[in-house]
Design a protein around this motif. Structure first.
Motif, PDB file in Angstrom:
ATOM      1  N   UNK A  13     -26.733  10.799 -69.476  1.00 27.49           N
ATOM      2  CA  UNK A  13     -27.153  11.435 -70.727  1.00 27.49           C
ATOM      3  C   UNK A  13     -26.716  12.897 -70.767  1.00 27.49           C
ATOM      4  N   UNK A  14     -26.887  13.589 -69.639  1.00 27.06           N
ATOM      5  CA  UNK A  14     -26.496  15.000 -69.568  1.00 27.06           C
ATOM      6  C   UNK A  14     -24.985  15.160 -69.670  1.00 27.06           C
ATOM      7  N   UNK A  15     -24.226  14.208 -69.094  1.00 32.70           N
ATOM      8  CA  UNK A  15     -22.770  14.271 -69.163  1.00 32.70           C
ATOM      9  C   UNK A  15     -22.286  14.126 -70.600  1.00 32.70           C
ATOM     10  N   UNK A  16     -22.896  13.211 -71.334  1.00 31.57           N
ATOM     11  CA  UNK A  16     -22.529  13.043 -72.746  1.00 31.57           C
ATOM     12  C   UNK A  16     -22.859  14.307 -73.534  1.00 31.57           C
ATOM     13  N   UNK A  17     -24.001  14.926 -73.216  1.00 29.62           N
ATOM     14  CA  UNK A  17     -24.374  16.178 -73.876  1.00 29.62           C
ATOM     15  C   UNK A  17     -23.343  17.267 -73.586  1.00 29.62           C
ATOM     16  N   UNK A  18     -22.862  17.302 -72.332  1.00 26.57           N
ATOM     17  CA  UNK A  18     -21.854  18.301 -71.956  1.00 26.57           C
ATOM     18  C   UNK A  18     -20.561  18.084 -72.735  1.00 26.57           C
ATOM     19  N   UNK A  19     -20.165  16.824 -72.919  1.00 26.34           N
ATOM     20  CA  UNK A  19     -18.955  16.515 -73.674  1.00 26.34           C
ATOM     21  C   UNK A  19     -19.071  17.000 -75.117  1.00 26.34           C
ATOM     22  N   UNK A  20     -20.274  16.887 -75.676  1.00 26.08           N
ATOM     23  CA  UNK A  20     -20.494  17.348 -77.050  1.00 26.08           C
ATOM     24  C   UNK A  20     -20.491  18.866 -77.139  1.00 26.08           C
ATOM     25  N   UNK A  21     -21.061  19.519 -76.125  1.00 28.39           N
ATOM     26  CA  UNK A  21     -21.111  20.985 -76.120  1.00 28.39           C
ATOM     27  C   UNK A  21     -19.705  21.579 -76.107  1.00 28.39           C
ATOM     28  N   UNK A  22     -18.787  20.943 -75.377  1.00 23.67           N
ATOM     29  CA  UNK A  22     -17.414  21.453 -75.287  1.00 23.67           C
ATOM     30  C   UNK A  22     -16.725  21.452 -76.650  1.00 23.67           C
ATOM     31  N   UNK A  23     -17.218  20.615 -77.560  1.00 21.51           N
ATOM     32  CA  UNK A  23     -16.618  20.586 -78.894  1.00 21.51           C
ATOM     33  C   UNK A  23     -16.848  21.888 -79.651  1.00 21.51           C
ATOM     34  N   UNK A  24     -17.714  22.747 -79.119  1.00 24.56           N
ATOM     35  CA  UNK A  24     -17.958  24.052 -79.739  1.00 24.56           C
ATOM     36  C   UNK A  24     -16.915  25.084 -79.330  1.00 24.56           C
ATOM     37  N   UNK A  25     -15.976  24.695 -78.479  1.00 27.76           N
ATOM     38  CA  UNK A  25     -14.976  25.643 -77.976  1.00 27.76           C
ATOM     39  C   UNK A  25     -14.230  26.378 -79.094  1.00 27.76           C
ATOM     40  N   UNK A  26     -13.815  25.702 -80.160  1.00 27.96           N
ATOM     41  CA  UNK A  26     -13.118  26.449 -81.217  1.00 27.96           C
ATOM     42  C   UNK A  26     -13.943  27.592 -81.807  1.00 27.96           C
ATOM     43  N   UNK A  27     -15.251  27.378 -81.902  1.00 31.68           N
ATOM     44  CA  UNK A  27     -16.113  28.433 -82.442  1.00 31.68           C
ATOM     45  C   UNK A  27     -16.219  29.607 -81.465  1.00 31.68           C
TER      46      UNK A  27
END
Length: 459
Positions: free
Chosen positions: A102-116
């Motif tokens: 669950x935490x790994x999936x959350x981390x994958x989603x957090x990385x999507x904020x990189x452009x911001x």
């Protein structure tokens, strides 16, 4: 309660080193992957090296949630062993596995904020493109990395640390040819430059997870624990209990590591040369840090086992003995860093400006190695007590309120003196780690007084 004279320093040191040596090898192997990434990307250009630094500064804080939460597992498992409750270990393994996923999936989603994150900085277009390429690849290794960490921490909690050592070494050896294939382009793969390190890292993480599964299924050591005898679906209450213990520790780990990672992002507008020099010095410091960190993990395992036995005096004897070993080790590493800093920097790059900055920053790293050793052992000891709130508050105050504040003032402002750039941030590292070492020592003193005066702990 047993007298301190009942315990043998020689025997305790032997136990600690037997636990710590394979952990050190595994940790160094993991950190050397970063070293290899930096060296191989640096041979392409300073921009590729800087891209790896900036990408990792985004990726590591995201994946720290997984790493931090699972750091609670070894002392919990060793506590079960000390209390003769090994039947609880399979349950902890399955539920921590679901929590880690669950935490790994959350981390994958957090990385999507990189452009911001990158949009608010004045980052060179070429550098930005390489950063995105690295992140787009490395996130797919997150689930495999999470699974590997679960099994590794279970094994280390059982005081069987050799599998993580051998699998870590194999992963390191595989990382080299995979980097070559994807950085420079080989066997039909495109030449991706520094971004290719992300592809190699993701592949290695899944291969290491597979190696741990094979080990758990076939090695005789794990047979008595029946870890795979019964499948368990996620149990929300059990996962929540593990999360309550691990999440504050994860935040504390985040506050510490992100102090270093965030600096690379803050330095990005100053140019690729500054970021590259900072990354070289930071990577070397990270490799050295694996020594006290691994020792701290061994101390936490020993303390967890003693706490399971309700042996308070033995618990703190393990801590005091381990701290002495750590102080002896830091004397050696600080001298080595000081004497060989120029040679070390030359390994990473042939850019004179990067080498000059890195060698100067490595001199500052010699200053904080002492407090860094004390604080990491202190945090590990408090993990054995499941003192999540204490660790969280101390690290927040030390690293972000003290360390980062001093770094920002000295590095980017003229409030106290002309802006020092990376040097100011590294002075902030020294301040933050020293404050942490002092506060953690006081917290451990509190636990010592509490347990040694508690009737339930009198044997």
């Amino acid at each position: 309660m047993k007298s301190s004279s009942h315990y043998s320093p020689r025997i305790e040191i032997t136990h600690l080193l037997r636990l710590a040596a394979p952990i050190i090898a595994a940790q160094v192997a993991a950190t050397l992957m970063g070293f290899i990434d930096a060296v191989m990307a640096g041979q392409v250009s300073a921009t590729d090296l800087a891209a790896v630094a900036v990408a990792n500064s985004i990726w590591f804080p995201a994946i720290l949630l997984v790493m931090g939460v699972l750091m609670a597992i070894p002392p919990i498992v060793s506590h079960h062993l000390g209390a003769k409750q090994k039947h609880k270990i399979p349950h902890d393994m399955w539920q921590s596995g679901w929590l880690a996923l669950s935490c790994a999936i959350a981390a994958m989603l957090v990385v999507q904020l990189a452009p911001y994150i990158l949009s608010v900085m004045d980052v060179e277009p070429t550098l930005e493109s390489l950063v995105y390429g690295y992140l787009d690849a490395v996130i797919w290794g997150a689930p495999g990395f999470a699974g590997y960490l679960v099994l590794r921490n279970i094994s280390e909690g059982l005081s069987f640390t050799k599998p993580s050592m051998w699998i870590g070494i194999v992963g390191l050896l595989l990382n080299i040819p995979l980097n070559y294939i994807f950085i420079y382009g080989a066997l039909g793969a495109p030449a991706m430059g520094g971004a290719g390190c992300g592809v190699a890292t993701a592949i290695v993480q899944w291969l290491m997870f597979g190696g741990m599964i094979i080990c758990f299924r076939w090695h005789q050591f794990y047979k008595p624990y029946a870890l795979f005898s019964a499948f368990e679906w996620p149990q929300f209450h059990a996962m929540l209990q593990l999360f309550k213990v691990g999440f504050p520790m994860a935040l504390a780990f985040f506050f510490e590591v992100s102090l270093f990672a965030v600096v690379a992002i803050l330095l990005a507008p100053l140019g690729a040369t500054i970021v590259a020099g900072h990354q070289v010095a930071l990577n070397v410091s990270s490799i050295i840090f694996m020594l006290p960190m691994s020792l701290g993990m061994a101390i936490s395992i020993r303390m967890g086992y003693r706490l399971g036995q309700k042996d308070a005096e033995g618990c703190f004897f393990s801590l005091k003995t381990g701290l002495k070993v750590g102080l002896a080790q830091v004397c050696c590493t600080a001298i080595f860093t000081l004497l060989f800093r120029h040679w070390i920097a030359d390994i990473y790059t042939n850019d004179p400006a990067v080498i000059d900055l890195a060698t100067n920053l490595l001199m500052l790293s010699c200053v904080y190695q002492l407090s860094d050793t004390i604080q990491v052992i202190g945090v590990s000891a408090l993990r054995a007590f499941k003192d999540a709130s204490g660790i969280l508050i101390i690290t927040l105050v030390s690293y972000w309120l003290c360390g980062l504040s001093v770094g920002l003032m000295l590095g980017l402002t003229d409030w106290l003196r002309p802006a020092m750039g990376p040097y100011g941030f590294w002075i902030g590292f020294c301040v933050g780690l020293t404050v942490a070492a002092i506060l953690l020592s006081l917290r451990l003193k509190y636990f010592y007084r509490k347990l040694t005066h508690d009737p339930e702990w009198q044997n």
